[in-house]
Write a protein that holds these residues in place. Structure first.
Motif, PDB file in Angstrom:
ATOM      1  N   ASP A  40      -6.841  -2.260   1.881  1.00 52.91           N
ATOM      2  CA  ASP A  40      -7.298  -2.052   0.502  1.00 52.91           C
ATOM      3  C   ASP A  40      -8.612  -2.789   0.221  1.00 52.91           C
ATOM      4  OD1 ASP A  40      -5.586  -0.304  -0.519  1.00 52.91           O
ATOM      5  OD2 ASP A  40      -4.295  -1.759  -1.541  1.00 52.91           O
TER       6      ASP A  40
ATOM      7  N   GLY B 139      -0.680   9.172 -10.685  1.00 50.64           N
ATOM      8  CA  GLY B 139      -1.753   9.136 -11.658  1.00 50.64           C
ATOM      9  C   GLY B 139      -2.271   7.769 -12.061  1.00 50.64           C
ATOM     10  N   ARG B 140      -1.701   6.664 -11.483  1.00 53.81           N
ATOM     11  CA  ARG B 140      -2.213   5.343 -11.860  1.00 53.81           C
ATOM     12  C   ARG B 140      -3.546   5.094 -11.159  1.00 53.81           C
ATOM     13  NH1 ARG B 140       2.515   6.011 -12.780  1.00 53.81           N
ATOM     14  NH2 ARG B 140       4.110   4.438 -13.015  1.00 53.81           N
TER      15      ARG B 140
ATOM     16  N   ARG C  84      -1.744  -1.236  -7.544  1.00 56.89           N
ATOM     17  CA  ARG C  84      -1.495  -2.393  -6.688  1.00 56.89           C
ATOM     18  C   ARG C  84      -0.618  -3.420  -7.385  1.00 56.89           C
ATOM     19  NH1 ARG C  84      -7.139  -4.214  -4.171  1.00 56.89           N
ATOM     20  NH2 ARG C  84      -7.756  -2.076  -3.799  1.00 56.89           N
TER      21      ARG C  84
ATOM     22  N   GLU D  30       0.830  -1.207   0.000  1.00 57.85           N
ATOM     23  CA  GLU D  30       0.000   0.000   0.000  1.00 57.85           C
ATOM     24  C   GLU D  30       0.864   1.255   0.000  1.00 57.85           C
ATOM     25  OE1 GLU D  30      -3.727  -0.504   2.727  1.00 57.85           O
ATOM     26  OE2 GLU D  30      -2.171  -1.851   3.413  1.00 57.85           O
TER      27      GLU D  30
ATOM     28  N   ARG E 297       5.065  14.037  -0.788  1.00 54.23           N
ATOM     29  CA  ARG E 297       4.679  13.084  -1.831  1.00 54.23           C
ATOM     30  C   ARG E 297       3.419  13.518  -2.556  1.00 54.23           C
ATOM     31  NH1 ARG E 297       5.030   7.551   1.236  1.00 54.23           N
ATOM     32  NH2 ARG E 297       4.551   6.573  -0.746  1.00 54.23           N
ATOM     33  N   GLY E 298       3.128  14.781  -2.509  1.00 52.52           N
ATOM     34  CA  GLY E 298       2.046  15.298  -3.338  1.00 52.52           C
ATOM     35  C   GLY E 298       0.746  15.562  -2.598  1.00 52.52           C
TER      36      GLY E 298
ATOM     37  N   ARG F 163     -10.937  11.155  -8.718  1.00 48.20           N
ATOM     38  CA  ARG F 163     -10.413  10.140  -9.601  1.00 48.20           C
ATOM     39  C   ARG F 163     -10.419   8.787  -8.885  1.00 48.20           C
ATOM     40  NH1 ARG F 163      -5.214  10.932  -9.475  1.00 48.20           N
ATOM     41  NH2 ARG F 163      -4.848   8.867  -8.640  1.00 48.20           N
ATOM     42  N   ARG F 164     -10.582   7.761  -9.644  1.00 47.64           N
ATOM     43  CA  ARG F 164     -10.582   6.439  -8.992  1.00 47.64           C
ATOM     44  C   ARG F 164      -9.701   5.506  -9.776  1.00 47.64           C
ATOM     45  NH1 ARG F 164     -10.922   2.047  -6.293  1.00 47.64           N
ATOM     46  NH2 ARG F 164     -11.998   0.322  -7.183  1.00 47.64           N
TER      47      ARG F 164
ATOM     48  N   ARG G  30      -7.007  -6.958   4.579  1.00 53.27           N
ATOM     49  CA  ARG G  30      -6.141  -5.877   4.120  1.00 53.27           C
ATOM     50  C   ARG G  30      -6.964  -4.614   3.986  1.00 53.27           C
ATOM     51  NH1 ARG G  30      -2.120  -5.590   0.145  1.00 53.27           N
ATOM     52  NH2 ARG G  30      -3.781  -4.793  -1.127  1.00 53.27           N
TER      53      ARG G  30
ATOM     54  N   MET H  47       7.897   7.214  -8.187  1.00 54.93           N
ATOM     55  CA  MET H  47       7.345   8.432  -8.783  1.00 54.93           C
ATOM     56  C   MET H  47       8.300   9.005  -9.828  1.00 54.93           C
ATOM     57  SD  MET H  47       5.720  10.181  -5.345  1.00 54.93           S
ATOM     58  CE  MET H  47       4.406  11.214  -5.986  1.00 54.93           C
TER      59      MET H  47
ATOM     60  N   ARG I 216     -11.156   8.398  -1.812  1.00 50.89           N
ATOM     61  CA  ARG I 216      -9.723   8.150  -1.589  1.00 50.89           C
ATOM     62  C   ARG I 216      -9.245   8.816  -0.312  1.00 50.89           C
ATOM     63  NH1 ARG I 216      -5.251   9.669  -5.351  1.00 50.89           N
ATOM     64  NH2 ARG I 216      -3.942   8.345  -4.075  1.00 50.89           N
TER      65      ARG I 216
ATOM     66  N   GLU J 101      -0.344   5.878  -7.196  1.00 54.33           N
ATOM     67  CA  GLU J 101      -1.618   6.575  -7.366  1.00 54.33           C
ATOM     68  C   GLU J 101      -1.397   8.081  -7.438  1.00 54.33           C
ATOM     69  OE1 GLU J 101      -5.249   5.412  -5.189  1.00 54.33           O
ATOM     70  OE2 GLU J 101      -4.051   3.771  -4.393  1.00 54.33           O
ATOM     71  N   GLN J 102      -0.445   8.572  -6.611  1.00 55.13           N
ATOM     72  CA  GLN J 102      -0.138  10.005  -6.650  1.00 55.13           C
ATOM     73  C   GLN J 102       0.399  10.384  -8.028  1.00 55.13           C
ATOM     74  OE1 GLN J 102      -1.788  11.085  -4.131  1.00 55.13           O
ATOM     75  NE2 GLN J 102      -0.273  12.294  -3.081  1.00 55.13           N
TER      76      GLN J 102
ATOM     77  N   PHE K 255       0.535   3.878  -3.006  1.00 54.58           N
ATOM     78  CA  PHE K 255       0.127   5.272  -2.821  1.00 54.58           C
ATOM     79  C   PHE K 255       0.926   6.207  -3.732  1.00 54.58           C
ATOM     80  CE2 PHE K 255       0.819   9.373  -0.577  1.00 54.58           C
ATOM     81  CZ  PHE K 255      -0.483   9.843  -0.614  1.00 54.58           C
ATOM     82  N   SER K 256       2.242   5.983  -3.795  1.00 57.03           N
ATOM     83  CA  SER K 256       3.081   6.808  -4.669  1.00 57.03           C
ATOM     84  C   SER K 256       2.619   6.688  -6.115  1.00 57.03           C
ATOM     85  CB  SER K 256       4.542   6.371  -4.585  1.00 57.03           C
ATOM     86  OG  SER K 256       5.085   6.752  -3.351  1.00 57.03           O
TER      87      SER K 256
ATOM     88  N   ARG L  39      -6.167   2.730  -9.089  1.00 55.29           N
ATOM     89  CA  ARG L  39      -5.761   1.967  -7.924  1.00 55.29           C
ATOM     90  C   ARG L  39      -5.369   0.521  -8.235  1.00 55.29           C
ATOM     91  NH1 ARG L  39      -9.652   1.296  -3.037  1.00 55.29           N
ATOM     92  NH2 ARG L  39      -9.699   3.541  -3.185  1.00 55.29           N
ATOM     93  N   ARG L  40      -6.205  -0.147  -9.058  1.00 53.95           N
ATOM     94  CA  ARG L  40      -5.913  -1.556  -9.356  1.00 53.95           C
ATOM     95  C   ARG L  40      -4.525  -1.694  -9.980  1.00 53.95           C
ATOM     96  NH1 ARG L  40      -9.277  -4.813  -7.025  1.00 53.95           N
ATOM     97  NH2 ARG L  40     -11.325  -3.897  -6.881  1.00 53.95           N
TER      98      ARG L  40
END
Lengths: 254, 203
Positions: free
Chosen positions: B112, A121-122, A128, A111, B194-195, B202-203, B110, A167, B133, A118-119, A115-116, A124-125
């Motif tokens: 997630d 721009g990816r 992971r 996780e 880290r931003g 967004r998802r 988990r 990143m 999020r 996702e930050q 997170f990085s 979530r799936r």
């Protein structure tokens, strides 16, 4: 003390303007000056930052990724003025803190890395899946589901670095990352850092950590005291620090 | 160290998060109308059997209940005082069983997967500008920082004992709060580096 001008070995990526530029930077914290009129052009791939506690090293590092803004002067990182582009800086400048427990935000390793991603721009799936792939690339596939508090200090610091590297920053700033590591762990991390394509700015008290570095900057009371080849600057700093310790013997400051 | 997530995989890790949450909700609903000591005792026994089936590390987590004990004693005392000791015992057993059951879900799921299960319910919050999020981040940080705060409390207790030879107890509260605030400052800095916290939908 003389100020050494360096014959700069500019690499291809930085062939144009210097990658990082501090221009007459002054910074006050809590009403006290922390940095005074610092001007630096940092273009080399491996740069060390040394100095006594309170000399302004950590503050200078924090100026580079916009965690602190200069009171006077300006800071430019890879073409971005930190004041105008604060939102873009985290992707350009990866930052590693002294204490990994202050940096890790998530309960499990996958996780933390996800997170990085996702930050960056990816979705979530995808983040992971990619996190697992990244761990596998570092030979740590079995870490994915581990709770972060079960990692050792060295493993935590490695996780912090991996999580920042995904990143794909142009610069990696490390603020005393070796403080709580044993020598073996430190050497391994140093070797890993040495192999990175990124520009690296390393703040450290371990004076033997700068072998292979292109340049070391010595900060003293918020000003650049000396700047040049690692051997020369480190030797001068060591003499100064030992002499200061000798002078304090029998005095009032420990 | 006490943590909210079990590192070793157990059979319950394999059960989808949604099913576990649903089972938890259904069981707590189903026992609501009852207050017999025997039934609640049986429920608690069943939950303990579940813990045994999860292994030694899970059983150790029962220690998490320790901070709750004073509260349970007070509740029991109140019931005794009002003359309904049996109802009090049933209620304490029910509380213990449900807390342990909820904890069993937390420690085998988990974060997630938990968020994936819960997110459809959170989605309407996006209408009010709250990103799922961001909620996920809050939950994750809670899971991450509970063990860290336990460790911080222990470290403070150790340094107090090292210098006084006594247990710190309530005297550690003020320094603990200050250290917690410092920790939150560091974490905010790390998050910014880290931003920052996610804001978009967004998802």
């Amino acid at each position: 003390m003389r100020h050494v001008e360096l014959p700069v070995a500019v690499d291809a990526a930085a062939a144009g303007a210097p990658a990082i530029r501090l221009d007459k930077v002054t910074l006050n914290r809590g009403g006290r000056p922390v940095l005074s009129d610092v001007t630096l052009a940092l273009a080399e791939r491996r740069i060390g930052l040394i100095g006594a506690n309170g000399s302004g090293k950590s503050s200078l590092a924090r100026l580079l990724n916009g965690l602190l803004m200069p009171d006077e002067g300006r800071v430019e990182v890879h073409g971005l003025d930190t004041r105008e582009h604060a939102a873009e800086l985290p992707r350009k400048v990866g930052f590693i803190f002294q204490n990994p427990d202050h940096q890790i935000i998530f309960p499990t390793v996958a996780e933390e890395i996800g997170f990085s991603l996702e930050q960056a721009g990816r979705p979530r799936r995808a983040a992971r899946e990619e996190a697992k792939a990244v761990l596998a690339r570092h030979g740590r596939a079995h870490w994915a589901e581990r709770p972060v508090h079960a990692l050792s200090e060295g493993e935590k610091q490695l996780l912090c670095i991996i999580a920042v590297l995904v990143m794909q920053p142009a610069v990696l700033v490390l603020d005393e990352p070796f403080s709580s590591l044993d020598l073996t762990t430190r050497r391994r991390l140093e070797a890993m850092i040495a192999s990175l394509p990124q520009q690296v700015i390393l703040v450290a008290h371990e004076l033997d950590a700068f072998s292979g570095y292109d340049r070391v900057v010595w900060l003293h009371e918020g000003r650049v005291r000396m700047d040049g080849a690692p051997e020369a600057v480190v030797a001068a700093y060591r003499r100064f620090a030992e002499a200061a310790a000798g002078a304090a013997e029998g005095g009032d400051t420990p | 160290m006490i943590s909210l997530y079990l590192a070793e995989r157990t059979w319950a890790h394999g059960v989808p998060a949604g099913w576990k949450l649903l089972a938890l909700a259904l069981i707590s609903l189903a026992i609501t109308p009852f207050d017999s000591v025997a039934l609640m005792g049986g429920l608690l026994a069943a939950v303990l059997v579940l813990y045994v089936s999860l292994g030694r590390a899970a059983l150790r987590q029962v220690a998490l209940l320790r901070p709750l004990l004073p509260l349970l004693v007070i509740l029991l005392g109140l019931h005794w005082w009002t003359g309904s000791l049996t109802a009090g015992i049933a209620m304490v057993l029910r509380l213990l069983a449900m807390i342990l059951l909820a904890n069993a879900v937390t420690m085998t799921t988990r974060m997630d997967d938990m968020m994936d299960a819960v997110e459809p319910i959170l989605r309407p919050l996006a209408l009010f500008g709250l990103s799922p999020r961001a909620v996920a981040l809050m939950v994750a940080m809670m899971l991450r920082f509970v063990p860290l705060l336990f460790a911080l409390w222990e470290a403070l207790g150790e340094s107090y004992r090292a210098r006084t030879g006594k247990r710190g107890g309530w005297r550690l509260l003020a320094p603990f709060c200050i250290q917690t605030l410092r920790l939150s400052h560091h974490t905010a800095e790390a998050l910014t580096a880290r931003g920052g916290a996610p804001r978009g939908k967004r998802r």
